[in-house]
Design a protein around this motif. Structure first.
Motif, PDB file in Angstrom:
ATOM      1  N   CYS A   1      42.743   6.336  15.869  1.00  0.00           N
ATOM      2  CA  CYS A   1      42.167   5.794  17.101  1.00  0.00           C
ATOM      3  C   CYS A   1      42.507   6.670  18.300  1.00  0.00           C
ATOM      4  O   CYS A   1      41.702   7.471  18.733  1.00  0.00           O
ATOM      5  CB  CYS A   1      42.664   4.364  17.287  1.00  0.00           C
TER       6      CYS A   1
ATOM      7  N   HIS B   1      42.601   5.955  21.272  1.00  0.00           N
ATOM      8  CA  HIS B   1      41.833   5.651  22.471  1.00  0.00           C
ATOM      9  C   HIS B   1      42.712   4.870  23.437  1.00  0.00           C
ATOM     10  O   HIS B   1      43.759   4.350  23.055  1.00  0.00           O
ATOM     11  CB  HIS B   1      40.588   4.834  22.102  1.00  0.00           C
TER      12      HIS B   1
ATOM     13  N   HIS C   1      40.001  -1.280  24.123  1.00  0.00           N
ATOM     14  CA  HIS C   1      40.225  -2.347  23.152  1.00  0.00           C
ATOM     15  C   HIS C   1      39.990  -3.700  23.804  1.00  0.00           C
ATOM     16  O   HIS C   1      40.333  -3.895  24.964  1.00  0.00           O
ATOM     17  CB  HIS C   1      41.663  -2.310  22.630  1.00  0.00           C
TER      18      HIS C   1
ATOM     19  N   CYS D   1      39.122  -2.110  18.779  1.00  0.00           N
ATOM     20  CA  CYS D   1      38.690  -0.957  19.550  1.00  0.00           C
ATOM     21  C   CYS D   1      37.178  -0.988  19.743  1.00  0.00           C
ATOM     22  O   CYS D   1      36.427  -1.257  18.825  1.00  0.00           O
ATOM     23  CB  CYS D   1      39.111   0.319  18.837  1.00  0.00           C
TER      24      CYS D   1
ATOM     25  N   VAL E   1      35.343   1.578  20.843  1.00  0.00           N
ATOM     26  CA  VAL E   1      34.696   2.873  20.704  1.00  0.00           C
ATOM     27  C   VAL E   1      33.894   2.921  19.406  1.00  0.00           C
ATOM     28  O   VAL E   1      34.390   2.532  18.340  1.00  0.00           O
ATOM     29  CB  VAL E   1      35.740   4.016  20.739  1.00  0.00           C
TER      30      VAL E   1
ATOM     31  N   CYS F   1      34.898   3.816  15.505  1.00  0.00           N
ATOM     32  CA  CYS F   1      36.350   3.811  15.378  1.00  0.00           C
ATOM     33  C   CYS F   1      36.773   2.658  14.488  1.00  0.00           C
ATOM     34  O   CYS F   1      36.312   1.536  14.653  1.00  0.00           O
ATOM     35  CB  CYS F   1      37.024   3.704  16.747  1.00  0.00           C
TER      36      CYS F   1
ATOM     37  N   CYS G   1      39.740   1.360  14.201  1.00  0.00           N
ATOM     38  CA  CYS G   1      40.897   0.611  14.688  1.00  0.00           C
ATOM     39  C   CYS G   1      40.570  -0.846  14.953  1.00  0.00           C
ATOM     40  O   CYS G   1      39.604  -1.155  15.626  1.00  0.00           O
ATOM     41  CB  CYS G   1      41.415   1.261  15.965  1.00  0.00           C
TER      42      CYS G   1
HETATM   43 ZN    ZN Z   1      39.741   3.524  18.795  1.00  0.00          ZN
END
Ligand code: ZN
Ligand code: ZN
Length: 79
Positions: free
Chosen positions: A52, A54, A59, A66, A68, A71, A73
């Protein structure tokens, strides 16, 4: 709810101004302090999940998923 977006540039500038204007530090010294503070703040807000990495504001806070795209996560990890 999304966490307030972290703005490194804004933080950097206000730290530099604070140390130059209020503390009378040299520009170099103020820049060095700002750099380390911003770095630390950024670290705190980056998900430690290897896949991740990020920012926490990417999140969803409660479910910690997450946002994004692509992703994997599903849990914000701060350690
Ligand atoms: Zn992420
Ligand atoms: Zn994450």
């Amino acid at each position: 709810m999304l966490e307030k977006q972290f703005n490194p540039d804004l933080l950097y500038n206000s730290i530099v101004h604070f140390y130059i204007d209020k503390k009378g530090y040299s520009k170099d010294k103020a820049n060095a302090i700002a750099q380390s503070v911003v770095q630390k703040e950024a670290q705190r807000r980056i998900c430690k999940n290897e896949k991740c990495k990020h920012f926490s504001h990417d999140h969803i806070r409660n479910t910690e998923t997450c946002l994004v795209e692509n992703c994997d996560c599903s849990k914000f990890s701060s350690k």
